[in-house]
Design an enzyme around this catalytic site. Sequence first.
Site, PDB file in Angstrom:
ATOM      1  N   THR A 262       0.838  -1.235  -0.318  1.00 21.26           N
ATOM      2  CA  THR A 262       0.073  -0.032   0.524  1.00 21.26           C
ATOM      3  C   THR A 262       1.269   1.184  -0.223  1.00 21.26           C
ATOM      4  O   THR A 262       1.183   1.445  -0.850  1.00 21.26           O
ATOM      5  CB  THR A 262      -1.041   0.288   1.410  1.00 21.26           C
ATOM      6  OG1 THR A 262      -0.846  -0.086   2.363  1.00 21.26           O
ATOM      7  CG2 THR A 262      -2.322  -1.104   1.263  1.00 21.26           C
TER       8      THR A 262
ATOM      9  N   LYS B 240       9.070  -2.793   1.964  1.00 21.14           N
ATOM     10  CA  LYS B 240       8.774  -2.226   0.254  1.00 21.14           C
ATOM     11  C   LYS B 240       9.930  -0.711   0.094  1.00 21.14           C
ATOM     12  O   LYS B 240       9.752  -0.791  -0.311  1.00 21.14           O
ATOM     13  CB  LYS B 240       7.254  -0.735   0.320  1.00 21.14           C
ATOM     14  CG  LYS B 240       6.015  -2.310   1.306  1.00 21.14           C
ATOM     15  CD  LYS B 240       4.866  -1.384   1.228  1.00 21.14           C
ATOM     16  CE  LYS B 240       4.207  -2.114   2.012  1.00 21.14           C
ATOM     17  NZ  LYS B 240       2.728  -1.592   2.657  1.00 21.14           N
TER      18      LYS B 240
ATOM     19  N   GLY C  34      10.380   3.120  -3.849  1.00 23.95           N
ATOM     20  CA  GLY C  34       9.558   2.562  -2.901  1.00 23.95           C
ATOM     21  C   GLY C  34       8.920   1.643  -4.195  1.00 23.95           C
ATOM     22  O   GLY C  34       8.592   2.463  -4.766  1.00 23.95           O
TER      23      GLY C  34
ATOM     24  N   SER D  28      -2.379   2.733  -2.023  1.00 26.20           N
ATOM     25  CA  SER D  28      -4.020   2.886  -1.960  1.00 26.20           C
ATOM     26  C   SER D  28      -3.753   3.879  -0.737  1.00 26.20           C
ATOM     27  O   SER D  28      -5.139   5.214  -0.942  1.00 26.20           O
ATOM     28  CB  SER D  28      -3.957   1.773  -0.716  1.00 26.20           C
ATOM     29  OG  SER D  28      -4.263   1.065  -1.159  1.00 26.20           O
TER      30      SER D  28
END
Length: 179
Positions: free
Chosen positions: A7, A39, A51, A130
């Site tokens: 996310t 990430k 990232g 997200s």
Amino acid sequence: MTRVRSTTVLAIVHNGEVAIGADGQATMGNYVAKSNVRKIRKLQEGKIVTGFAGSTADAFTLLERFDEKLNSYGGNMKRAAIELAKDWRTDRYLRKLEAMLITADKDELLVVSGTGDVLEPDHQIAAIGSGAMYAQAAALALKKHASGLTAEEIVKESLHIAADICIYTNHNLIIETIK
């Protein structure tokens, strides 16, 4: 089959420092599959940080290709990102990847999208995933009204704000900096 998704990732250049951070949540459908996914990666002996967001396997494939391009172009981040974007648009296999990448060095910040775009974000703030818009809005406000904070502090606070709002973002953060 339900895909694993990663996310929120946020990067900022502020007061001579670059910081990039991400939450640790990966979801599979409507449940948390893992809460401590890493990430953020350092490349080129720590001179470049990246990232990623999107499908985890796709993101790792993209990251590997980007690292190959960096090695091919002598660590030139912008050139590597552009060449990766070209490949992404033209390669049948890469076109199916569902991921995005933020990459930064001491001088600049880039977003490489799944449509083959390489973007230099406004205000030297980039966010993907997200919770990207929540984190980006918080970072813009903090950069403007709390200029005494470090880049790392802005990324940390902005990701915490995103985690309070976005159900696909958690408070388990990894943050890397380049000074």
